[in-house]
Enzyme design. Structure first.
Site, PDB file in Angstrom:
ATOM      1  CG  ASP A 197      -1.793   1.162   1.380  1.00  0.00           C
ATOM      2  OD1 ASP A 197      -1.670   2.092   0.564  1.00  0.00           O
ATOM      3  OD2 ASP A 197      -2.635   1.167   2.305  1.00  0.00           O
ATOM      4  NE  ARG A 232     -10.201  13.094  -0.483  1.00  0.00           N
ATOM      5  CZ  ARG A 232      -9.190  13.486   0.280  1.00  0.00           C
ATOM      6  NH1 ARG A 232      -8.652  14.662   0.113  1.00  0.00           N
ATOM      7  NH2 ARG A 232      -8.727  12.694   1.221  1.00  0.00           N
TER       8      ARG A 232
HETATM    9  C1  LIG Z   1      -4.564   7.443   3.229  1.00  0.00           C
HETATM   10  C2  LIG Z   1      -4.309   5.988   3.261  1.00  0.00           C
HETATM   11  C3  LIG Z   1      -5.282   5.064   2.849  1.00  0.00           C
HETATM   12  C4  LIG Z   1      -6.724   5.439   2.611  1.00  0.00           C
HETATM   13  O1  LIG Z   1      -7.003   6.326   1.651  1.00  0.00           O
HETATM   14  P1  LIG Z   1      -8.424   7.072   1.623  1.00  0.00           P
HETATM   15  O2  LIG Z   1      -8.406   7.666   0.257  1.00  0.00           O
HETATM   16  O3  LIG Z   1      -8.401   8.046   2.731  1.00  0.00           O
HETATM   17  O4  LIG Z   1      -9.480   6.046   1.774  1.00  0.00           O
HETATM   18  C5  LIG Z   1      -4.933   3.731   2.791  1.00  0.00           C
HETATM   19  N1  LIG Z   1      -3.700   3.310   3.127  1.00  0.00           N
HETATM   20  C6  LIG Z   1      -2.753   4.171   3.552  1.00  0.00           C
HETATM   21  C7  LIG Z   1      -1.407   3.639   3.914  1.00  0.00           C
HETATM   22  C8  LIG Z   1      -3.028   5.529   3.655  1.00  0.00           C
HETATM   23  O5  LIG Z   1      -2.094   6.354   4.105  1.00  0.00           O
END
Ligand SMILES: *Cc1c(COP(=O)(O)O)cnc(C)c1O
Length: 416
Positions: A197, A232
């Site tokens: 991620d 976004r």
């Molecule tokens: C920000 C974030 C997300 C989630 O993203 P959203 O667009 O806020 O749902 C997932 N994983 C990590 C590591 C993040 O920093």
């Protein structure tokens, strides 16, 4: 007078006030940024009017001549930029993208292993209050308390002990380089899938200042609005063998119609991200962050892991005796926007933790460099020292405004 002002003066005024605040405050929230005018234009376009369930060439609605081309351009640009086999640009956000990544690879009830939220992981990595912990059994690895770095040995031991079907690596509050190769090795040893991620660091990966997880992970998940500086949204990238499973998990697995206005803006952001300018921006984010960290260390602040390799800094405020929330609120009054955060092994409750999380993507987009990053660190120091002295906070506020005036942000609405 703008149409919005005429139709809805309340919302018009509030948006303009928000725009003014974004312009005359220093935004240090490491997940935030300023998109270009071109990205903003695409995301505010007529594509918000469309339904396009399905994928290019296989839609459930007619009239997809242009939406098909837009999504194909976005996917192709991401494929080339991240050097990956397959891309899905439809996830509504990073959280949904993660859920879809899990749904593509494993079954409810399976075990996943992610980084503890309290040590910098994300809610969606199996944390207790997230739906991901209801669907999956979750095991958490943590930081090594001695170094503040990810404890890869612990991750390996836990993986051998609990045999997760999926390991998720990546973080939301980790100031160091993540060793994706090590996670790839651990996953292979126990026969687990690896999801990386890179929500926070996608722009750093593209800009060449953080190693890419693409060679090591089954699926790479990201947001598009953090360092990548798009609208976004979310994206999933994967090896060819997982392409169909990933696409089905997003639609019809989790989502309905894709947000085509967002996808068009993602395409624009990806074009911008392929430029030499963007690579310079990514390098400057890290240089600014290191300069800010050094200046903070000189003023006696403790930083988790002792510094930073990326776009963010986690300050452990315990030696200063100031709760994170109190400092974050005082900084807000001084025009410096940050967020309070837990620090590893924080004895304080999550609603009143001992950490402050700051980062440099947004100030770097404004064109600020090392001298401004150091200046901001000194302001943080001054506010911390004068935490109960409103006249100190007011004088910092004045100086912050003066600096902001020299580094304009992309204008979207007209300030009244
Ligand atoms: C920000 C974030 C997300 C989630 O993203 P959203 O667009 O806020 O749902 C997932 N994983 C990590 C590591 C993040 O920093």
């Amino acid at each position: 007078m703008s149409v919005l002002e005429h139709i809805d003066p309340v919302i018009y005024r509030l948006i303009n006030q928000e725009q003014a605040m974004q312009s005359d405050c220093i935004r240090l929230i490491p997940s935030e940024n300023y998109v270009s005018k071109a990205v903003m234009e695409a995301s505010a376009s007529c594509l918000t009017n469309r339904y396009a369930e399905g994928y290019p060439g296989k839609r459930y609605y007619e009239g997809q001549h242009f939406t098909d081309q837009i999504e194909t351009v976005a996917r192709e640009r991401a494929r080339q930029l991240f050097k990956v086999d397959h891309v899905n640009v439809q996830p509504y956000s990073g959280s949904v993208a993660n859920m879809a990544a899990y749904a593509a690879l494993i079954e409810p009830g399976d075990t996943i292993m992610g980084m503890s939220l309290a040590h910098g992981g994300h809610l969606t990595h199996g944390w207790k209050v997230s739906l991901t912990s209801k669907f999956f059994k979750a095991v958490y690895y943590t930081l090594d308390p001695a170094t503040g770095l990810i404890d890869y040995d612990l991750a390996e031991r836990l993986a051998k002990e609990h045999r997760p079907r999926l390991i998720v690596c990546g973080a939301t509050a980790y100031p160091r380089i993540i060793d994706f190769e090590a996670f790839g090795r651990i996953a292979k040893q126990v026969g687990a899938y690896l999801v990386a991620d890179i929500a926070h660091i996608a722009g750093l990966v593209v800009g060449g200042v953080h190693p890419s997880p693409v060679p090591h992970a089954d699926i790479v998940s990201t947001t598009t609005h953090k360092t990548l500086r798009g609208p976004r949204g979310g994206m999933l990238m994967c090896k060819a063998e997982h392409a169909t499973k990933v696409d089905r998990a997003v639609f019809p697995g989790l989502q309905g119609g894709p947000h085509m206005h967002t996808i068009s803006a993602i395409a624009v952001a990806l074009k911008e991200a392929a430029t030499a300018d963007f690579a310079r921006y990514a390098r400057q984010i890290v240089s600014n962050c290191k300069a800010m960290a050094e200046a903070l260390l000189e003023r006696g602040f403790n930083l988790v892991s002792g510094g930073t390799d990326n776009h963010l800094i986690l300050i452990d405020l315990r030696n200063k005796g100031i709760p994170g929330k109190k400092l974050a609120r005082a900084l807000d009054r001084a025009g410096i926007i940050s967020n309070y955060n837990t620090v590893p092994n924080d004895p304080a409750p999550p609603m009143n933790p001992n950490g402050l999380r700051i980062g440099t993507p947004a100030i770097t987009t404004r064109g600020m460099k090392e001298p401004q990053a150091r200046q901001i660190a000194l302001w943080i120091h001054r506010v911390a020292e004068g935490i109960d002295n409103e006249s100190v906070i007011e004088s910092v506020r004045k100086e912050v405004k003066e600096l902001c005036a020299q580094f304009p942000v992309p204008e979207v609405f007209v300030n009244p």
